[in-house]
Design an enzyme around this catalytic site. Structure first.
Site, short mmCIF file in Angstrom:
data_model
loop_
_atom_site.label_atom_id
_atom_site.label_comp_id
_atom_site.label_asym_id
_atom_site.label_seq_id
_atom_site.Cartn_x
_atom_site.Cartn_y
_atom_site.Cartn_z
N ARG A 65 0.83 -1.21 0.00
CA ARG A 65 0.00 0.00 0.00
C ARG A 65 0.86 1.26 0.00
NH1 ARG A 65 -3.67 -0.40 4.88
NH2 ARG A 65 -1.79 -1.38 5.67
N ASN A 82 -6.13 -2.78 1.74
CA ASN A 82 -6.11 -4.23 1.83
C ASN A 82 -7.53 -4.75 1.84
OD1 ASN A 82 -3.32 -4.47 1.97
ND2 ASN A 82 -3.27 -4.55 4.19
#
Length: 89
Positions: A18, A36
């Site tokens: 990320r 996520n």
């Protein structure tokens, strides 16, 4: 401006994906978010110039050093008008 929804499959959680994706998006001048998913994938929404989005998709196929990307799904999405790029929960 174009908007694409991405779903990244493989070993992409717990490897800094990320934060890496946010850095790539900012470098390419894209807006949107990354998060996520419970199934182990990573989702992203990217908004910006078509060439920058294609560059982001290509980069997502590689990911950060520890990631092992097996597939990136990309589809057109409705624009959200995001300002900047965010990492979501």
């Amino acid at each position: 401006m174009t908007t694409r929804a991405l779903r990244i499959h493989g070993r992409v959680q717990g490897v800094g994906y990320r934060a890496w994706a946010a850095g790539q998006a900012e470098r390419l001048g894209l807006s949107g978010w990354v998060r996520n998913e419970p199934d182990g994938t990573v989702s992203a929404l990217v908004e910006g110039a078509p060439a920058s989005i294609e560059a982001m998709i290509d980069a997502c196929r590689e990911g950060p050093y520890a990631a092992r990307v097996t597939r990136v799904d990309a589809q057109d999405a409705a624009p959200e008008g995001a300002a900047g790029f965010r990492i979501l929960g």
